[in-house]
Design an enzyme around this catalytic site. Structure first.
Site, mmCIF file in Angstrom:
data_model
loop_
_atom_site.group_PDB
_atom_site.id
_atom_site.type_symbol
_atom_site.label_atom_id
_atom_site.label_comp_id
_atom_site.label_asym_id
_atom_site.label_seq_id
_atom_site.Cartn_x
_atom_site.Cartn_y
_atom_site.Cartn_z
ATOM 1 C CG HIS A 40 -1.669 1.253 1.423
ATOM 2 N ND1 HIS A 40 -1.593 2.019 2.568
ATOM 3 C CD2 HIS A 40 -2.504 1.909 0.585
ATOM 4 C CE1 HIS A 40 -2.358 3.082 2.427
ATOM 5 N NE2 HIS A 40 -2.918 3.041 1.230
ATOM 6 C CG HIS A 64 -7.592 6.450 -0.671
ATOM 7 N ND1 HIS A 64 -7.160 7.232 0.375
ATOM 8 C CD2 HIS A 64 -6.716 5.412 -0.750
ATOM 9 C CE1 HIS A 64 -6.076 6.698 0.906
ATOM 10 N NE2 HIS A 64 -5.779 5.600 0.248
ATOM 11 N NE ARG A 141 1.670 14.578 -5.046
ATOM 12 C CZ ARG A 141 0.663 13.872 -4.525
ATOM 13 N NH1 ARG A 141 -0.360 14.482 -3.933
ATOM 14 N NH2 ARG A 141 0.664 12.554 -4.589
ATOM 15 C CB CYS A 186 5.171 16.276 -9.650
ATOM 16 S SG CYS A 186 4.680 14.968 -8.508
ATOM 17 C CE1 TYR A 321 6.849 12.225 -5.123
ATOM 18 C CE2 TYR A 321 6.362 12.212 -2.776
ATOM 19 C CZ TYR A 321 6.031 12.565 -4.066
ATOM 20 O OH TYR A 321 4.872 13.252 -4.310
#
Ligand code: HEM
Ligand code: MTE
Ligand code: MO
Length: 470
Positions: A40, A64, A141, A186, A321
């Site tokens: 997850h 979500h 973002r 990003c 990341y």
């Protein structure tokens, strides 16, 4: 989902951990997430909902609520919540309205990927109209709700002889104020294309999660020197944002100390964007700008700077990341051991013509325009464009501003006018671009070579298809 069994709430409540399997409900669906827990993207937080309903948690973690997450969820469906229990499940706990009370007004032109927290990018055709991206068109973002504005940044940590707690106006009087033009991208830019190739987890960014702006602020290296921090004492500098999750954990990221302390890297505590005070979405009143790094390290709503021997403990530094290859096994491999992404590799994308568009019938040429950029202060040497699917290439004209060797932070725009091959009439043009940076790095030809589970750093050659009238 008539083919699936009805399951009672009390049975679901018995499935809370690996020994019994982990089940959860969303609306009237029942899901077995046992194997999904380890991979997850939001880490162990998912277990807060073990044996119960995710609905209330997703009021806050509203990222979500996208078709993409719903689709992944449906793959895990094992049943339907028994109608008698479904009637008794509160749909929402109302936590979202309070958490999201500081959201600003936004330009309607932005294409929204997630409304709460806000994530949006401009239409890519508009992106390259200006060398400096207008603030209203600059992608946003946000991992978390926009926080209430607080005008104070503290500096603490290893080697800090003089603790600092200052407002933006104190920064301006104490340190030299400079302006740096840099692109920010990003790490998830162009994720949607990677997802089209093979499914990845994350927001479905197109190719406009990048912008080029003028940032005004003070040098982080000056602030750290003032506080007494010296190279050798520390390895990393941690930035904490004012935004925090449902349990009060703030957004945080860190950068290597060598970058933070080097005045030539132009790391800024910025309070202006394009000559105006920072807007709420872009981190008012003060954010970090780390030219040449991915966006995630450029912490908005900056509250605290900590000199440290270790990287930030945050989820976004330690568990996200990062490039997670196909072979990575979430149940056995340790994500904290994987190198965090800092510098962005070389990138370019076509913004015009738009993918799937049709050319005018009376034109015998096509104008191709786009952006290119490389991380780490590497400039762009050239951009080649192909209108025949990569068989032949021609050099594009570049628009760039010289900023010096190793400090080429701004992007390079490109354009070329190419003849439409006569055999393409009534068919399609396969348009591609490919940038080369000043270290002679070029973009990979195909996605397969760089595919990764979170869909990060997608810099394979960009390709659009356009229709050519008879
Ligand atoms: C992030 C899926 C349950 C908390 C994500 C992301 C996906 C995902 C795809 C990545 C979003 C992105 O980076 O763009 C799911 C699925 C679930 C589930 C399929 C099925 C039950 C939960 C629950 C919680 C939770 C129950 C909290 C109690 C989070 C958090 C993040 C996240 C905190 C990180 C958000 C960020 O990076 O800003 N989840 N999730 N998730 N999820 Fe979930
Ligand atoms: N800083 C804080 N405090 N909270 C965040 O969610 N998002 C990061 C970074 N800084 C974020 C943050 C990410 S992932 C990116 S890409 C950039 O901010 C985006 O900056 P922008 O919204 O100004 O375009
Ligand atoms: Mo990002």
């Amino acid at each position: 989902r008539d083919d699936l069994p009805d399951i009672r709430r009390k049975d679901i409540e018995r499935h809370k951990d690996a020994s019994t399997g982990v089940w959860m409900t969303y609306r009237d669906g029942v899901y077995d997430v046992t194997d999904f827990v380890a991979e997850h993207p939001g880490n162990k937080k998912i277990l807060l909902a073990a044996g119960g309903a995710v609905d209330g948690f997703w009021d806050f973690y509203a990222i979500h609520h996208t078709p993409h997450v719903y689709r992944q969820l449906e793959e895990l469906r094992i049943g339907n919540l028994h109608p008698e229990d479904a009637a008794q499940t509160p749909a929402s706990n109302g936590s979202s309205s309070k958490a999201f009370s500081h959201e600003p007004r936004r330009a309607p032109v932005l294409q929204v990927h997630s409304a709460r927290p806000f994530n949006a990018e401009p239409p890519s055709e508009l992106l390259v109209d200006d060398f400096i991206t207008p603030t209203t068109l600059f992608f946003v973002r946000n991992h978390l709700p926009v926080p209430a504005m607080v005008d104070s940044v503290t500096v603490d940590g290893v080697g800090v002889h003089r603790p600092v707690n200052m407002s933006v106006s104190e920064m301006k009087t104490r340190f030299e104020v400079i302006t740096v033009t840099t692109a920010m991208q990003c790490a998830g830019n162009r994720r949607q294309e990677m997802d089209d190739f093979r499914s990845v987890k994350g927001l479905q960014w197109g190719s406009a999660a990048i912008g080029n702006a003028e940032w005004t602020g003070v040098r982080l290296s000056d602030v750290l020197a003032y506080a007494g921090v010296r190279e050798g004492d520390i390895e990393h500098v941690i930035f904490q944002g004012g935004d925090s999750d449902a349990e009060g954990t703030p957004y945080e990221a860190s950068i290597p100390a060598a970058i933070a302390l080097d005045p030539h890297r132009d790391v800024l505590l910025a309070f202006e964007m394009n000559g105006e005070p920072l807007t709420e979405d872009h981190g008012a009143p003060c954010r970090v700008i780390v030219p040449g790094f991915i966006g995630a390290r450029q912490v908005k709503w900056l509250r605290r700077i900590t000199a440290s021997r270790a990287v930030s403990e945050s989820h976004w530094q330690r568990a996200d990341y990062k490039i997670v290859p196909d072979s990575f096994n979430w149940a056995h491999d340790d994500i904290s051991e994987v190198m965090p992404i800092y510098e962005y590799p070389v990138q370019s994308a076509i913004c015009e013509p738009a993918d799937g568009s049709s050319l005018d019938a009376d034109e015998d040429t096509v104008v191709v325009r786009g952006y290119s950029w490389s991380g780490g202060g590497r400039g762009i040497l050239g951009v080649d464009v192909s209108v025949d699917g990569g068989v032949t290439w021609r050099a594009a004209r570049l628009t760039q501003t010289p900023q010096g060797v190793g400090r080429q932070w701004a992007w390079t725009l490109f354009d070329v006018e190419a003849a439409i091959p006569s055999d393409r009439r009534g068919g399609r043009l396969d348009v591609m671009c490919r940038a080369v940076d000043t270290a002679h790095n070029s973009q990979p030809g195909d996605i397969a070579a760089i595919w990764n589970q979170r869909g990060l750093l997608h810099n394979a050659c960009h390709r659009v298809t356009v229709h050519v009238p008879e």
